[in-house]
Design a protein around this motif. Structure first.
Motif, PDB file in Angstrom:
ATOM      1  N   UNK A 438      -2.277 -43.539 -73.985  1.00  0.00           N
ATOM      2  CA  UNK A 438      -3.856 -43.468 -73.836  1.00  0.00           C
ATOM      3  C   UNK A 438      -4.368 -43.697 -72.426  1.00  0.00           C
ATOM      4  N   UNK A 439      -5.417 -43.155 -72.000  1.00  0.00           N
ATOM      5  CA  UNK A 439      -6.025 -43.542 -70.665  1.00  0.00           C
ATOM      6  C   UNK A 439      -7.404 -43.934 -70.870  1.00  0.00           C
ATOM      7  N   UNK A 440      -8.131 -44.425 -69.799  1.00  0.00           N
ATOM      8  CA  UNK A 440      -9.558 -44.777 -69.948  1.00  0.00           C
ATOM      9  C   UNK A 440     -10.251 -43.622 -69.274  1.00  0.00           C
ATOM     10  N   UNK A 441     -11.596 -43.382 -69.793  1.00  0.00           N
ATOM     11  CA  UNK A 441     -12.524 -42.501 -69.298  1.00  0.00           C
ATOM     12  C   UNK A 441     -13.646 -42.894 -68.986  1.00  0.00           C
ATOM     13  N   UNK A 442     -14.180 -44.180 -69.386  1.00  0.00           N
ATOM     14  CA  UNK A 442     -15.450 -44.677 -69.060  1.00  0.00           C
ATOM     15  C   UNK A 442     -15.464 -46.244 -69.055  1.00  0.00           C
ATOM     16  N   UNK A 443     -16.180 -46.425 -67.771  1.00  0.00           N
ATOM     17  CA  UNK A 443     -16.320 -47.965 -67.341  1.00  0.00           C
ATOM     18  C   UNK A 443     -17.398 -48.390 -66.400  1.00  0.00           C
ATOM     19  N   UNK A 444     -17.828 -49.440 -66.591  1.00  0.00           N
ATOM     20  CA  UNK A 444     -18.910 -49.773 -65.721  1.00  0.00           C
ATOM     21  C   UNK A 444     -18.808 -50.369 -64.687  1.00  0.00           C
ATOM     22  N   UNK A 445     -19.036 -49.405 -63.492  1.00  0.00           N
ATOM     23  CA  UNK A 445     -18.723 -49.957 -62.243  1.00  0.00           C
ATOM     24  C   UNK A 445     -19.673 -50.492 -61.059  1.00  0.00           C
ATOM     25  N   UNK A 446     -20.880 -50.593 -61.597  1.00  0.00           N
ATOM     26  CA  UNK A 446     -22.209 -50.797 -60.759  1.00  0.00           C
ATOM     27  C   UNK A 446     -22.166 -52.345 -60.641  1.00  0.00           C
ATOM     28  N   UNK A 447     -21.804 -53.080 -61.545  1.00  0.00           N
ATOM     29  CA  UNK A 447     -21.952 -54.414 -61.304  1.00  0.00           C
ATOM     30  C   UNK A 447     -20.935 -55.272 -62.471  1.00  0.00           C
ATOM     31  N   UNK A 448     -20.516 -56.579 -62.333  1.00  0.00           N
ATOM     32  CA  UNK A 448     -19.788 -57.100 -63.360  1.00  0.00           C
ATOM     33  C   UNK A 448     -18.093 -57.030 -62.942  1.00  0.00           C
ATOM     34  N   UNK A 449     -17.490 -57.201 -64.023  1.00  0.00           N
ATOM     35  CA  UNK A 449     -16.181 -57.392 -63.820  1.00  0.00           C
ATOM     36  C   UNK A 449     -15.392 -56.191 -63.037  1.00  0.00           C
ATOM     37  N   UNK A 450     -15.794 -54.971 -63.435  1.00  0.00           N
ATOM     38  CA  UNK A 450     -15.260 -53.932 -63.051  1.00  0.00           C
ATOM     39  C   UNK A 450     -15.990 -53.232 -61.714  1.00  0.00           C
ATOM     40  N   UNK A 451     -16.713 -54.003 -61.308  1.00  0.00           N
ATOM     41  CA  UNK A 451     -17.574 -53.293 -60.208  1.00  0.00           C
ATOM     42  C   UNK A 451     -16.848 -52.892 -59.136  1.00  0.00           C
ATOM     43  N   UNK A 452     -17.281 -52.011 -58.025  1.00  0.00           N
ATOM     44  CA  UNK A 452     -16.713 -51.827 -56.986  1.00  0.00           C
ATOM     45  C   UNK A 452     -16.763 -52.919 -56.035  1.00  0.00           C
ATOM     46  N   UNK A 453     -15.541 -52.748 -55.166  1.00  0.00           N
ATOM     47  CA  UNK A 453     -15.368 -53.847 -54.139  1.00  0.00           C
ATOM     48  C   UNK A 453     -16.582 -53.942 -53.110  1.00  0.00           C
TER      49      UNK A 453
END
Length: 660
Positions: A438-453
């Motif tokens: 399985x792979x990932x297709x959607x995540x929240x990267x604007x803010x939070x734990x998976x945000x951009x560096x």
């Protein structure tokens, strides 16, 4: 008619005391018939009837005097036309003044703030009631009653001055109700002056129902008059706040990282000068801001890796000078500890290295614990708990829940067995088909734990693959999802902390999370979030320091200020604390005046701009009238009890033949 002291009405039978005393006195005398008295009784029968009537009237007036005295001390209230005739002014006027930071916005076309103008209008209106009413001030910052002798002095009082606090209107009105219940004033009016900021009124709070029920249940009449200072700002307005302070203790030279939020009422692009002051040095940065919300990270060099100090950030003054600056403090690095609980040694070692990836780094410590050790470990000393074992139950679950509620972070990875914790449930383990994953297709990267560096780079979640997973079910906030829509990472806010559930495990048989490109940033961000109660212990909101002081003496280092109500930097011994206005004061949403009135339910609410209505429904205390009636009854009784005037003696007749 209602009574403020109804229990005293149980004393009404005492009004019969004169009758009882009269009957006892009659029993003391016995009637004996005597022949000679029969002629005298017949001669004075007419005067005897008058004497009995007078005695009955005296007895009646004594009973009535006691009766009205008992009713008077029960403090009766009358409504209708009687209340209207006897209602020149309320017995007590309670003025509730909103002293939140948002009330310092200047009124359009003038230099006075909303708070200052509200205090002036309240004082001016109260002047007409000065001779007849008591004035009690409740301010939203301290919520303590302050009786005011001269209403015109209100704008000059310290309890009506500007503050950097928020306003909890439900809590302030509850304090007013407690005072009314304790002191039991008569006819009552509550004058409420506020800018109707939604965050201060909290219209969705359950406390409003309890407050309106208590107000409507008071025996005396209560009316609320609302002074709405909800005028929008005339020009452009901006506010600044510091949300996070981080030390980059391994950088060279040592740096401090400030996360700054700027809120604006004009979303157009503009240049906003930002001034940062620290240790006597001032630096200015011209920010290119756009939109209503803007976040900026400012890096500043500090003296050494163990240095301590404080500073301030500022933007140019506008309509509200109270929201144009913010304070920060910093100290030596804080050790952030992680507890790793895992029944899989390989996965436990991966998680331990993710929490403390640099050997010899004394500021990141990860302890590998068994499930039994975790049950007795002092979790309050940790910032993060990583759980890769069967889900906790009983006392262990309670302890982990309390840790999160206190501000800690919890990361739970797929336990392998089905289970449930805090409303989230893990299903049966699913295994991918051979040579598939399985792979990932959607995540929240604007803010939070998976945000951009900070450099704007995305975490490589698209490179992750999973051969085993456990489906997550329950109410959740999904941060990342698989291609088939199943949740991979779920976050639950618990108290002041958070719990994050992962549908897989860093074990080699489950996924490639062990490579660390995603796992290490995820764990480090969880660690920083859970460590805020240690690293951000020097950051408080205005009003919080007074509650947490516990007898400590706090001295302002940037002027003469009150730590309960003024933003600034305060010192107690070797401890420095930065106090700033609450973030909710920057929220622009204003409550409609109609909505504000509806919060009071059946209690009558009138805007100051409206004419007085419903005066015929007013209630008035009648105890003065009853006391006056008692005096009249006692005066009548005294007049009737006076002895009659003696009749003048008849002249003696002269002896026969002598001179008259």
């Amino acid at each position: 008619m209602t009574f403020l002291e109804p229990l005293l009405l149980w004393g009404l039978p005492l009004a019969l005391l004169p009758v009882i005393i009269h009957l006892f006195n009659r029993l003391r005398h016995r009637s004996i018939n005597w022949a000679a008295m029969m002629f005298l009784l017949s001669a004075t029968r007419k005067s005897t009837r008058y004497a009995k009537l007078r005695q009955w009237l005296i007895l009646l007036f004594r009973v009535l005097a006691l009766l009205v005295l008992i009713v008077a001390i029960s403090r009766p209230l009358a409504g209708g036309w009687i209340g209207w005739m006897l209602h020149p002014a309320p017995d007590a006027i309670i003025m509730v003044l909103d002293r939140s930071a948002s009330m310092e916005a200047r009124l359009p076309g003038g230099s006075a703030s909303k708070r200052a103008e509200a205090a002036r209008l309240l004082a001016q209106t109260a002047k007409g009631y000065e001779e007849t009413s008591r004035f009690i001030l409740f301010d939203t910052a301290l919520r303590t009653p302050q009786e005011i002798g001269d209403p015109l002095s209100l704008p000059q009082l310290s309890v009506a001055a500007a503050t950097d606090t928020a306003a909890d209107l439900p809590a302030t009105l509850q304090a007013v109700l407690d005072w009314v219940t304790r002191t039991r004033p008569g006819n009552l009016e509550i004058w409420l002056a506020s800018d109707l900021q939604r965050s201060n009124w909290q219209p969705d709070s359950d406390r409003w129902l309890a407050i309106t029920t208590q107000l409507a249940g008071l025996p005396q009449n209560v009316r609320v008059r609302l002074l709405a200072m909800d005028q929008p700002p005339a020009g452009e307005s901006s506010s600044i706040a510091i949300t996070e302070v981080h030390r980059r203790y391994r950088s060279e030279p040592p740096e401090l990282d400030l996360v700054i939020n700027i809120e604006r009422n004009n979303p157009a692009q503009a240049v906003l000068p930002l001034t940062v002051a620290n240790d006597g040095n001032r630096a200015q940065v011209d920010l290119q801001v756009q939109g209503q919300s803007f976040r900026y990270r400012h890096k500043m060099v500090i003296e050494s890796a163990t240095a301590a100090g404080w500073g301030r950030v500022e933007i140019p003054s506008d309509d509200n000078p109270r929201d144009n600056s913010a304070y920060f403090v910093f100290g030596p690095p804080v050790v952030l500890k992680t507890a790793v609980i895992s029944t899989d040694p390989a996965a436990g070692r991966v998680l331990q290295l993710s929490a403390a990836p640099i050997p010899g780094d004394t500021n990141r410590v990860a302890d590998l614990l068994s499930v039994e050790q975790a049950e007795s470990a002092p979790l309050a000393d940790y910032s993060l708990v990583l759980w890769n074992a069967p889900l906790p139950k009983g006392e262990a679950a309670k302890k982990l829940r309390q840790f999160a509620e206190g501000g800690g972070s919890v990361g739970i990875f797929a336990p392998g067995d089905p289970g449930q914790f805090e409303g989230l449930a893990y299903g049966e383990t699913q295994t991918a088909e051979t040579d598939k994953s399985w792979a990932l297709s959607r995540w929240e990267e604007k803010e939070g734990l998976l945000a951009k560096t900070d450099e704007g780079l995305s975490l490589p979640l698209n490179e992750l693959f999973f051969t085993r997973r456990q489906p997550l079910s329950g109410e959740k906030n999904v941060l990342a999802a698989f291609e088939d829509g199943g949740p991979f990472l779920v976050r639950r806010v618990t108290g002041r902390g958070e719990i994050v559930f992962c549908a897989s495990s860093p074990s080699p048989e489950w996924s490639n999370l062990r490579e660390g490109l995603v796992l290490v940033p995820l764990v480090q961000r969880l660690l920083e979030n859970g460590g805020r109660r240690f690293t951000q212990a020097g950051q408080m909101v205005c009003g919080q320091l007074g509650e947490a002081a516990s007898g400590e003496t706090w001295i302002s280092v940037d002027g003469y200020k009150d730590p309960r109500t003024q933003a600034g930097v305060y010192r107690s011994g070797n401890r420095l604390v930065a106090v700033n206005r609450p973030a909710a004061e920057d929220e622009p949403e204003i409550l409609d005046s109609g909505k504000a009135r509806s919060l009071f339910g059946r209690v009558r609410v009138q805007l100051f701009a409206e004419p007085k209505q419903g005066e015929s429904k007013l209630q008035s205390e009648l105890w003065r009238a009853f006391l006056f009636a008692m005096l009249l009854f006692l005066l009548a009784e005294a007049i009737l009890a006076l002895p009659p005037k003696p009749e003048p003696a008849a002249p003696r007749l002269a002896r026969e033949g002598g001179p008259a």
